[in-house]
Scaffold this motif. Structure first.
Motif, mmCIF file in Angstrom:
data_model
loop_
_atom_site.group_PDB
_atom_site.id
_atom_site.type_symbol
_atom_site.label_atom_id
_atom_site.label_comp_id
_atom_site.label_asym_id
_atom_site.label_seq_id
_atom_site.Cartn_x
_atom_site.Cartn_y
_atom_site.Cartn_z
ATOM 1 N N ILE A 1 -6.642 -10.569 3.126
ATOM 2 C CA ILE A 1 -5.425 -11.079 3.756
ATOM 3 C C ILE A 1 -5.030 -10.086 4.844
ATOM 4 N N LEU A 2 -4.549 -10.595 5.946
ATOM 5 C CA LEU A 2 -4.104 -9.700 7.013
ATOM 6 C C LEU A 2 -2.623 -9.377 6.790
ATOM 7 N N PHE A 3 -2.339 -8.086 6.560
ATOM 8 C CA PHE A 3 -0.950 -7.700 6.315
ATOM 9 C C PHE A 3 -0.323 -7.136 7.589
ATOM 10 N N THR A 4 0.978 -7.392 7.752
ATOM 11 C CA THR A 4 1.644 -6.927 8.969
ATOM 12 C C THR A 4 2.822 -5.988 8.690
ATOM 13 N N ASP A 5 3.322 -6.010 7.441
ATOM 14 C CA ASP A 5 4.453 -5.140 7.090
ATOM 15 C C ASP A 5 3.958 -3.688 7.073
ATOM 16 N N LYS A 6 4.506 -2.876 7.986
ATOM 17 C CA LYS A 6 3.972 -1.508 8.174
ATOM 18 C C LYS A 6 3.990 -0.685 6.891
ATOM 19 N N LYS A 7 5.068 -0.830 6.110
ATOM 20 C CA LYS A 7 5.161 -0.047 4.868
ATOM 21 C C LYS A 7 4.126 -0.540 3.862
ATOM 22 N N PHE A 8 4.001 -1.882 3.752
ATOM 23 C CA PHE A 8 3.056 -2.388 2.759
ATOM 24 C C PHE A 8 1.610 -2.092 3.151
ATOM 25 N N VAL A 9 1.336 -2.077 4.461
ATOM 26 C CA VAL A 9 -0.026 -1.787 4.924
ATOM 27 C C VAL A 9 -0.482 -0.419 4.387
ATOM 28 N N ILE A 10 0.433 0.539 4.311
ATOM 29 C CA ILE A 10 0.079 1.874 3.791
ATOM 30 C C ILE A 10 -0.391 1.762 2.337
ATOM 31 N N ILE A 11 0.324 0.964 1.553
ATOM 32 C CA ILE A 11 -0.048 0.804 0.134
ATOM 33 C C ILE A 11 -1.356 0.018 0.019
ATOM 34 N N ALA A 12 -1.458 -1.068 0.789
ATOM 35 C CA ALA A 12 -2.671 -1.904 0.720
ATOM 36 C C ALA A 12 -3.901 -1.085 1.126
ATOM 37 N N ASN A 13 -3.750 -0.236 2.145
ATOM 38 C CA ASN A 13 -4.887 0.594 2.566
ATOM 39 C C ASN A 13 -5.276 1.588 1.477
ATOM 40 N N LEU A 14 -4.264 2.146 0.797
ATOM 41 C CA LEU A 14 -4.567 3.082 -0.286
ATOM 42 C C LEU A 14 -5.331 2.357 -1.411
ATOM 43 N N LEU A 15 -4.885 1.156 -1.755
ATOM 44 C CA LEU A 15 -5.560 0.404 -2.828
ATOM 45 C C LEU A 15 -7.013 0.113 -2.406
ATOM 46 N N GLY A 16 -7.188 -0.258 -1.135
ATOM 47 C CA GLY A 16 -8.537 -0.525 -0.617
ATOM 48 C C GLY A 16 -9.396 0.734 -0.653
#
Ligand code: ACO
Length: 239
Positions: free
Chosen positions: A115-130
């Motif tokens: 999924i393409l995420f755009t929320d800057k704060k959530f992107v940090i968490i999603a990248n960490l999980l990845g």
């Protein structure tokens, strides 16, 4: 997918509140755990808005949910992505959801839709999980495994914590993983509590990263409160 209904009581559940302990134990005062129906997605979303989206250690640190921004669409998309799997569990008490366990199956030959995420704060968490998924590299580490049962999310209502609900979710998920023919289970634990629950249920840590060592442009980006010092990938390999 065929939805199997299963209800079992948390009969080992110990209410610490003495007033409750003195009452006769009836079905009504013990939460039950059952499969979530696919038509309960909105009720689960509402529950998570009041709990996990606010109080999971990384979400809390990033203040994903505030009074000004009460909804984080990216987080909801990520969390509820595979809700239709029919593998999710609900803890229910007096007709109210008091806990949720979101599960999904990851298959070696079926890469999941990103999924393409755009929320800057959530992107940090999603990248960490990845990043953790990439470093743990489970399909490489376990070359014979083709199907992994992933416990994606554990959330328990604040006033029902410490009573064994998350432990019961974990145990029940192990049973479901066996029924589903998975050869391995995984769980990324952002919280030291969920990691300790997983370990007590036979999971072992295969990758761990201190939040203090996860840096973007030389800066530590996630500093969840004590005691959540690290993020861990745990697996259960005794299916
Ligand atoms: N403080 C201290 N110990 C705790 C706490 C706490 N807040 N929460 C759980 N524990 C310990 C318990 O003491 C217990 O240990 P014990 O068996 O040695 O007594 C153990 O953890 C199991 O506790 P449960 O009662 O099964 O867990 P609970 O139902 O309270 O749910 C959960 C734990 C899901 C982590 C809950 O605290 C929560 O919803 N937290 C916010 C959301 C979150 O962080 N979820 C996990 C993120 S990682 C993931 O989802 C895979």
């Amino acid at each position: 997918m065929h939805l199997v209904f299963d209800t079992f009581k948390l009969n080992r559940l110990l209410f610490s509140n003495k007033l409750i302990c003195r009452k006769a134990v009836t079905a009504n005062n013990i939460p039950t755990i059952r499969f979530a129906r696919t038509d309960e997605k909105e009720s689960v979303r509402q529950f998570l808005r009041k709990s996990f989206f606010k109080d999971e250690p990384c979400n809390k640190y990033m203040k994903l949910i505030t009074e000004e921004t009460p909804i984080c669409e990216d987080l909801e998309k990520y969390t509820l992505k595979n809700f239709d799997s029919g593998l999710n569990l609900i803890a229910e008490h007096k007709n109210r959801i008091v806990g949720v366990c979101i599960n999904s199956i990851i298959e070696r030959d079926k890469p999941s839709n990103n999924i393409l995420f755009t929320d800057k704060k959530f992107v940090i968490i999603a990248n960490l999980l990845g990043y953790v998924e990439e470093k743990a590299a489970l399909f490489q580490k376990y070359p014979k495994v083709s199907k992994i049962f992933d416990i994606r999310l554990l959330s328990v209502d604040n006033s029902y914590r410490g009573k064994g609900i998350a432990k019961a979710f974990c145990k029940k998920s192990i049973d479901i993983a066996k029924e589903q023919g998975a050869q391995l289970m995984s769980m990324i634990c952002t919280s030291s509590f969920s990691a300790s629950i997983a370990k007590k249920n036979g999971f072992e840590v295969v990758y761990e990263l201190d939040y203090a060592d996860y840096k973007i442009n030389g800066e530590v980006v996630l500093k969840p409160e004590h005691p959540h010092k690290s993020i861990k990938m745990l697996v259960y390999s005794k299916l």
